[in-house]
Design a protein around this motif. Structure first.
Motif, PDB file in Angstrom:
ATOM      1  N   PHE A   1       9.779   2.179   1.602  1.00  0.00           N
ATOM      2  CA  PHE A   1       8.694   1.199   1.622  1.00  0.00           C
ATOM      3  C   PHE A   1       7.572   1.626   2.567  1.00  0.00           C
ATOM      4  CE2 PHE A   1      11.503  -1.507  -0.775  1.00  0.00           C
ATOM      5  CZ  PHE A   1      10.615  -2.265  -1.536  1.00  0.00           C
ATOM      6  N   ALA A   2       7.901   2.318   3.648  1.00  0.00           N
ATOM      7  CA  ALA A   2       6.850   2.883   4.500  1.00  0.00           C
ATOM      8  C   ALA A   2       6.041   3.914   3.724  1.00  0.00           C
ATOM      9  CB  ALA A   2       7.474   3.513   5.749  1.00  0.00           C
ATOM     10  N   LEU A   3       6.731   4.756   2.948  1.00  0.00           N
ATOM     11  CA  LEU A   3       6.043   5.730   2.087  1.00  0.00           C
ATOM     12  C   LEU A   3       5.116   5.011   1.113  1.00  0.00           C
ATOM     13  CD1 LEU A   3       7.826   8.601   0.111  1.00  0.00           C
ATOM     14  CD2 LEU A   3       6.172   7.108  -0.975  1.00  0.00           C
ATOM     15  N   ILE A   4       5.630   3.961   0.474  1.00  0.00           N
ATOM     16  CA  ILE A   4       4.838   3.246  -0.531  1.00  0.00           C
ATOM     17  C   ILE A   4       3.582   2.643   0.090  1.00  0.00           C
ATOM     18  CG2 ILE A   4       4.844   1.188  -2.009  1.00  0.00           C
ATOM     19  CD1 ILE A   4       7.809   1.876  -2.642  1.00  0.00           C
TER      20      ILE A   4
ATOM     21  N   GLU B   1       6.184  -5.230 -16.339  1.00  0.00           N
ATOM     22  CA  GLU B   1       4.822  -5.704 -16.603  1.00  0.00           C
ATOM     23  C   GLU B   1       3.939  -5.636 -15.359  1.00  0.00           C
ATOM     24  OE1 GLU B   1       2.662  -9.624 -18.665  1.00  0.00           O
ATOM     25  OE2 GLU B   1       4.847  -9.381 -18.740  1.00  0.00           O
ATOM     26  N   PHE B   2       4.529  -5.499 -14.194  1.00  0.00           N
ATOM     27  CA  PHE B   2       3.766  -5.460 -12.945  1.00  0.00           C
ATOM     28  C   PHE B   2       3.111  -4.088 -12.805  1.00  0.00           C
ATOM     29  CE2 PHE B   2       3.839  -5.249  -8.103  1.00  0.00           C
ATOM     30  CZ  PHE B   2       2.680  -5.994  -7.979  1.00  0.00           C
ATOM     31  N   TYR B   3       1.771  -4.068 -12.815  1.00  0.00           N
ATOM     32  CA  TYR B   3       1.039  -2.798 -12.867  1.00  0.00           C
ATOM     33  C   TYR B   3       0.815  -2.237 -11.465  1.00  0.00           C
ATOM     34  CZ  TYR B   3       0.016  -4.131 -17.679  1.00  0.00           C
ATOM     35  OH  TYR B   3       0.136  -4.496 -18.989  1.00  0.00           O
ATOM     36  N   GLY B   4       1.821  -1.596 -10.910  1.00  0.00           N
ATOM     37  CA  GLY B   4       1.673  -0.965  -9.605  1.00  0.00           C
ATOM     38  C   GLY B   4       1.310   0.504  -9.746  1.00  0.00           C
ATOM     39  N   LYS B   5       0.606   1.041  -8.746  1.00  0.00           N
ATOM     40  CA  LYS B   5       0.292   2.476  -8.728  1.00  0.00           C
ATOM     41  C   LYS B   5       1.518   3.300  -8.348  1.00  0.00           C
ATOM     42  CE  LYS B   5      -4.104   1.305  -9.255  1.00  0.00           C
ATOM     43  NZ  LYS B   5      -4.002  -0.165  -9.118  1.00  0.00           N
ATOM     44  N   ILE B   6       2.458   2.647  -7.674  1.00  0.00           N
ATOM     45  CA  ILE B   6       3.714   3.287  -7.283  1.00  0.00           C
ATOM     46  C   ILE B   6       4.769   2.189  -7.242  1.00  0.00           C
ATOM     47  CG2 ILE B   6       3.152   3.034  -4.824  1.00  0.00           C
ATOM     48  CD1 ILE B   6       4.735   5.651  -4.332  1.00  0.00           C
ATOM     49  N   ARG B   7       5.980   2.506  -7.678  1.00  0.00           N
ATOM     50  CA  ARG B   7       7.051   1.515  -7.720  1.00  0.00           C
ATOM     51  C   ARG B   7       8.296   2.043  -7.008  1.00  0.00           C
ATOM     52  NH1 ARG B   7       7.230   0.122 -14.175  1.00  0.00           N
ATOM     53  NH2 ARG B   7       5.486  -1.345 -14.276  1.00  0.00           N
ATOM     54  N   PRO B   8       9.009   1.168  -6.286  1.00  0.00           N
ATOM     55  CA  PRO B   8      10.355   1.529  -5.834  1.00  0.00           C
ATOM     56  C   PRO B   8      11.315   1.388  -7.001  1.00  0.00           C
ATOM     57  CG  PRO B   8       9.818  -0.711  -5.131  1.00  0.00           C
ATOM     58  CD  PRO B   8       8.607  -0.185  -5.855  1.00  0.00           C
TER      59      PRO B   8
ATOM     60  N   PHE C   1       1.979  15.463  -0.633  1.00  0.00           N
ATOM     61  CA  PHE C   1       1.326  14.175  -0.373  1.00  0.00           C
ATOM     62  C   PHE C   1       2.364  13.083  -0.115  1.00  0.00           C
ATOM     63  CE2 PHE C   1      -0.769  10.224  -1.717  1.00  0.00           C
ATOM     64  CZ  PHE C   1      -1.956  10.296  -0.993  1.00  0.00           C
ATOM     65  N   LEU C   2       3.419  13.054  -0.913  1.00  0.00           N
ATOM     66  CA  LEU C   2       4.454  12.042  -0.732  1.00  0.00           C
ATOM     67  C   LEU C   2       5.196  12.252   0.587  1.00  0.00           C
ATOM     68  CD1 LEU C   2       5.665  11.953  -4.416  1.00  0.00           C
ATOM     69  CD2 LEU C   2       4.754   9.994  -3.164  1.00  0.00           C
ATOM     70  N   LEU C   3       5.419  13.498   0.957  1.00  0.00           N
ATOM     71  CA  LEU C   3       6.049  13.781   2.240  1.00  0.00           C
ATOM     72  C   LEU C   3       5.153  13.315   3.385  1.00  0.00           C
ATOM     73  CD1 LEU C   3       8.717  15.062   3.113  1.00  0.00           C
ATOM     74  CD2 LEU C   3       7.517  17.261   3.306  1.00  0.00           C
ATOM     75  N   HIS C   4       3.844  13.524   3.250  1.00  0.00           N
ATOM     76  CA  HIS C   4       2.897  13.040   4.262  1.00  0.00           C
ATOM     77  C   HIS C   4       2.949  11.516   4.362  1.00  0.00           C
ATOM     78  CE1 HIS C   4      -1.106  11.556   5.548  1.00  0.00           C
ATOM     79  NE2 HIS C   4      -1.017  12.528   6.426  1.00  0.00           N
TER      80      HIS C   4
END
Length: 504
Positions: free
Chosen positions: A155-158, A271-278, A326-329
């Motif tokens: 969640f910190a990454l997200i 249906e929830f339009y997120g740019k990133i999802r857990p 980028f995700l690691l950052h």
């Protein structure tokens, strides 16, 4: 910033891809044919299915330890698909081809089982809520995981990804133009580049802007990403709270046909339009939110990547490697809790970069300040540089450093970005026609893939997989005994969203 993980942890990094593409006729019009039976069941095939439309393929890889293996599998899946679709093409752009009337865009069909019917009814709901044209947009989802991460880490990454994801819009957005059929009957604010082509001159990704996956109703969902509990509570509320406009649509029409799965703000989690999802790998019949609450986050799904029309399979290894960096950052950087004000600012920054990302002097909101895009982007890339170097040391080669250098070059020169290259190619070779450009690229990418040999054992494995998927669908249909309405009510029950210990 925290220290980079050990080599052993980095070696456990995994990536996977889900890639959507419209099937189109040789002249570029949307294909009206059903999902090819030789590709198996769209309901049960592990690698080849459909997204919203019967004409919209979704190709899914397994998780892999590196970009090369992931893209090799994606290439093989493309080869199998092209051998099954005859003269049809896979549309290489995220924004659709010339579309027919909205109600003529075919919705995905998944057979007569309860879960198969539910998938089609869900799509009918999307059609009635948002229209079918919006659902005809295609993209790439990048699934990413690292061993040993807790829910709080993901969640910190997200949170950081949401703060800084606008940089990926700029670097990899490839949808600055569109066919007018996509916005027929809608206010859009686009400019005519020539008859048959609309655009915004500095746009990076119209797909991720106000014309793409957006919903005023969903803007009311106060989804915080501070922890799994608050995220889950927001989703549960949205899936159990009726929405007036959707109540008017109703569940069934006078003829008994289902119009949507429910009248809630969200029918189901997807249906929830997120740019990133857990995400958590689901078990048979399980709801995504229940899986998350029971077993925690297992990976993240990055959902903002456009198809690259210059790449035969829509994405390159270099882009995958930059996403890893980028995700690691995002994971290792300080990630304070989000706030309602910050969530609003994040949305505005993303909309601005989607519509105007290459505009000289563009400024974004960061806290209480306005910062030039190139300044903020430069700071982020500077922080990413040592991570790229550490990945190269840990995993071997120079690929991560090269991916970082390519990103830095695009930040320094907007003409190198995919969105600028699309407009330049349209102008140079296609009389500024979006459709002519995308059709030519679709033909070219098909030819490139057709020239590759497909090992007989791979062809045989996919043929067997297709047959087994059809047999599995038949077994599911035969096993169903519950009437669909009873099944629907049970599936949508709030108890299906909650972990076992919290059920009523």
């Amino acid at each position: 910033m925290k220290h980079a993980p050990s080599r052993a942890v980095l070696e456990g990094m995994r990536c996977g891809i889900e890639k959507e593409s419209l099937r189109v006729q040789p002249d570029g019009r949307l294909a009206a044919t059903p999902h090819p039976r030789t590709l198996g069941s769209a309901l049960t095939h592990p690698h080849i299915t459909t997204d919203f439309s019967e004409s919209q393929l979704e190709l899914i890889t397994s998780p892999h330890a590196g970009a090369e293996a992931c893209l090799e599998e994606l290439t093989r899946i493309h080869q199998v698909v092209y051998r099954a679709i005859g003269e049809e093409l896979l549309w290489v752009s995220s924004m659709p081809c010339g579309l027919p009337a909205d109600d003529a865009i075919p919705i995905g069909q998944y057979g007569g089982s309860n879960i198969g019917r539910a998938k089609t009814v869900y799509r009918a709901g999307l059609s009635n809520r948002y229209g079918r044209r919006m659902q005809a947009i295609s993209g790439i989802h990048y699934n990413w995981s690292l061993p040993g991460l807790a829910n709080a880490d993901y969640f910190a990454l997200i949170r950081n990804f949401r703060r800084h994801g606008w940089l990926l819009f700029y670097l990899f957005g490839a949808s600055p133009a569109v066919c007018p059929s996509f916005v027929a009957g809608r206010a859009h604010g686009l400019k005519e580049l020539r008859p048959g082509t609309l655009h915004l001159p500095h746009a990076t990704t119209l797909r991720m802007g106000r014309l793409g996956y957006q919903s005023e109703a969903q803007d009311s969902i106060a989804a915080s990403f501070n922890d799994l509990a608050s995220y889950g509570a927001a989703l549960e509320d949205a899936m159990t709270r009726t929405w007036p406009a959707y109540e008017k649509i109703g569940i069934q029409g006078p003829d008994g046909e289902y119009k949507q799965l429910s009248t809630a703000l969200l029918q189901i989690e997807n249906e929830f339009y997120g740019k990133i999802r857990p995400k958590c790998v689901m078990r048979s019949g399980e709801r995504p939110l229940h899986a998350l609450r029971e077993r925690g986050v297992e990976y993240v799904e990055v959902r903002l990547m456009d198809l690259d029309p210059f790449a035969p399979i829509g994405i390159t290894a270099r882009v995958c490697r930059f996403l890893d960096v980028f995700l690691l950052h995002c994971l290792l950087s300080d990630s304070p809790p989000d706030t309602p004000d910050e969530i609003v600012a994040i949305g505005r920054n993303q909309e601005k970069v989607a519509a105007r990302g290459r505009e000289p002097g563009l400024r974004l909101v960061r806290g209480s300040q306005q910062v030039a895009l190139e300044e903020w982007g430069g700071q982020l890339l500077a922080e990413c540089a040592p991570l790229a170097a550490e990945l190269d040391v840990a995993l071997g080669g120079h690929g991560y450093g090269e991916a970082h250098a390519a990103a830095a070059a695009m930040l320094a020169d907007p003409a190198l970005t995919p969105s600028a290259r699309v407009l330049a190619a349209m102008a140079a070779s296609h009389d500024n026609s979006y459709t002519a450009f995308a059709l030519a690229q679709s033909r070219s990418q098909r030819a490139a893939l057709a020239a590759l040999p497909l090992p007989p054992e791979i062809a045989a494995r996919f043929a067997a997989m297709a047959q087994e998927s059809l047999a599995k669908q038949q077994r599911m249909e035969a096993a169903d005994t519950l009437p669909f309405e009873d099944w629907r009510r049970q599936y949508l029950s709030v108890d299906q969203l909650r972990p076992r210990e919290n059920r009523a």
